[in-house]
Motif scaffolding. Sequence first.
Motif, PDB file in Angstrom:
ATOM      1  N   ALA A  64       0.838  -1.208   0.000  1.00 41.55           N
ATOM      2  CA  ALA A  64       0.000   0.000   0.000  1.00 41.55           C
ATOM      3  C   ALA A  64       0.863   1.244   0.000  1.00 41.55           C
ATOM      4  N   ASP A  65       1.719   1.385  -1.035  1.00 37.48           N
ATOM      5  CA  ASP A  65       2.637   2.521  -1.080  1.00 37.48           C
ATOM      6  C   ASP A  65       2.323   3.497  -2.208  1.00 37.48           C
ATOM      7  N   GLY A  66       1.288   3.221  -3.002  1.00 41.94           N
ATOM      8  CA  GLY A  66       0.917   4.111  -4.095  1.00 41.94           C
ATOM      9  C   GLY A  66       1.807   4.001  -5.307  1.00 41.94           C
ATOM     10  N   ILE A  67       2.816   3.144  -5.263  1.00 42.27           N
ATOM     11  CA  ILE A  67       3.747   2.984  -6.381  1.00 42.27           C
ATOM     12  C   ILE A  67       3.704   1.576  -6.936  1.00 42.27           C
ATOM     13  N   THR A  68       3.672   0.593  -6.063  1.00 37.05           N
ATOM     14  CA  THR A  68       3.664  -0.809  -6.469  1.00 37.05           C
ATOM     15  C   THR A  68       2.352  -1.135  -7.173  1.00 37.05           C
ATOM     16  N   LEU A  69       2.437  -1.764  -8.332  1.00 38.07           N
ATOM     17  CA  LEU A  69       1.243  -2.178  -9.061  1.00 38.07           C
ATOM     18  C   LEU A  69       0.781  -3.524  -8.515  1.00 38.07           C
TER      19      LEU A  69
END
Length: 563
Positions: A64-69
């Motif tokens: 849940a980091d906004g970068i990992t798809l």
Amino acid sequence: MKNLKHVLLTALLSPLVAMTAANAQQANNDAIAFEKAFNVKLPSIKSPVFKKDTFDVASYGAKADGITLNTKAINDAILACSKNGGGVVLLGNGLWLSGPIILQNNVNLHLKENAVLLFTADKSQYKLIEANWEGKKAIRNESPISGTNLQNIAITGKGIIDGNGDVWRAVKKEKLTESQWKKLVASGGVVKDGRYWMPSAGFLKGDTSKNASAIVPGKSLADYEEIKDFFRPNLLVLTNCKTILLEDVTFQNSPAWCLHPLMCEDLTLRNLMVKNPWYAQNGDGVDVESCKNVLIEGSSFDVGDDGICIKSGRDEDGRKRGMPTENVIVRNNVVYHAHGGFVIGSEMSGGAKNLYVYNNSFMGTDIGLRFKTTRGRGGVVENIYISHTNMKDIAGEAILFDMYYMAKDPILLAGEKREDPKSEMMPVTEATPQFKNFFIKNTYVNGAEKALFIRGLPEMNIKNINIENSVIQADAGIELVEAQGISIKNMSLLTRKSSNLISIRNSSAVNFDGFKALSNYQSFAEIAGAKTANINFINTPIKDAKQKSTFTFGAKPSVLNIK
């Protein structure tokens, strides 16, 4: 200590439980009152039930980091849950970036309160598919969330689902401020005719291609790749699914329609917040298409197109499907910005019937109750029951029936001009639409451009519209065109600008009973057309109505009866 904790917990929860019970009792009382008022029986809608097993997407590698798809991890958790007999797939606190998610049987996708499910702006993650668009089979990009032929499914929790719609949508210059427009143009994309921004050249080519999304025999999906960008997906599409719950979630920023249940049965939407920017074209809140047994309650909508909309397919495709939307309850909702608060059409070719709409408020919508169709649709819309509707600051009509829908925004944009459609008699065929048997009670309007507008076709009048117990404050009054069997009972009307209180053209069997004009008027009624007949005012304290009415285009004074 355990007993003490139990006592404290009970004390804390008891007001909430009591409040919930009180709300449930009030809802039950309201339903009983509605049934008595209209002599109807509300449908029963089944709700899904899930195992308690929980599958945390973080356990499948999601971050849940906004970068990992997290597309694979989330879908893996959903598949594992379904194969295990179902349960809850959990998205906890954080920003979860993902590509398309496909729901599975017996799965409740649950978002905790501080969870945001954000769909990627990378359009390559969404494959082209054969789907449905505005009531017809069409090529589209895969929806961010979808499910087909499923049973017992849900999306719940107080989290947010964001469709990243701004990377998909075109925008009209008139809908932005000057600084917003300049910023948008500077971001890239292309501009058509100096006023229509599009995200790419591929979008522009699709926009200027005739029937770009039509499924053509002999063409493969690869043949559409050049204009892939043009095929905006709906945020959530559920097709041919049964026993569905959407509860508490915020759905926002969709590329096109937010929520699109298609050919579904036993569907509950409860306590949702549905949001799209007001400039979002086709940015509908929910479009219930060819569905049966539906409950929409306790939700709020603030969108770029229609708020709560009933559909059933378009033209010949919809008639061949032959699935009306039926047995629908819409109650205790609020619609803010939208083209219409509660809407039927214009894609209603499979028909709609047995709709029960009560205790809803429309705050600043373009139109309040909006019922629209056009020649070519066919379909019958009937047995519609509406009660206790509040409206404030309606930009157009408070109540509108129109069989000349033109697929344009209901309110003119700056500099825009439109001509009234030409009235001509056409043959009645299976493509001729019908609106009939509407029963509307207890409507209260503080501000609208027009109180009531009904416009049927010469060959197919709008029939049997009953409006009772309403108080309406509007700039203009009532306009009836090609209408038959209209009953307006106990209406108090305050107009602010109109010289004609009522305009009637080529309409018959129109009864006003207990009608009150709360403001001065120059002309009581403008009555026109040789087909106009049997216009009756009963228990209406307007003694000079006959003298202050005009009769033109073949209408004779004898058609107006004051009793």
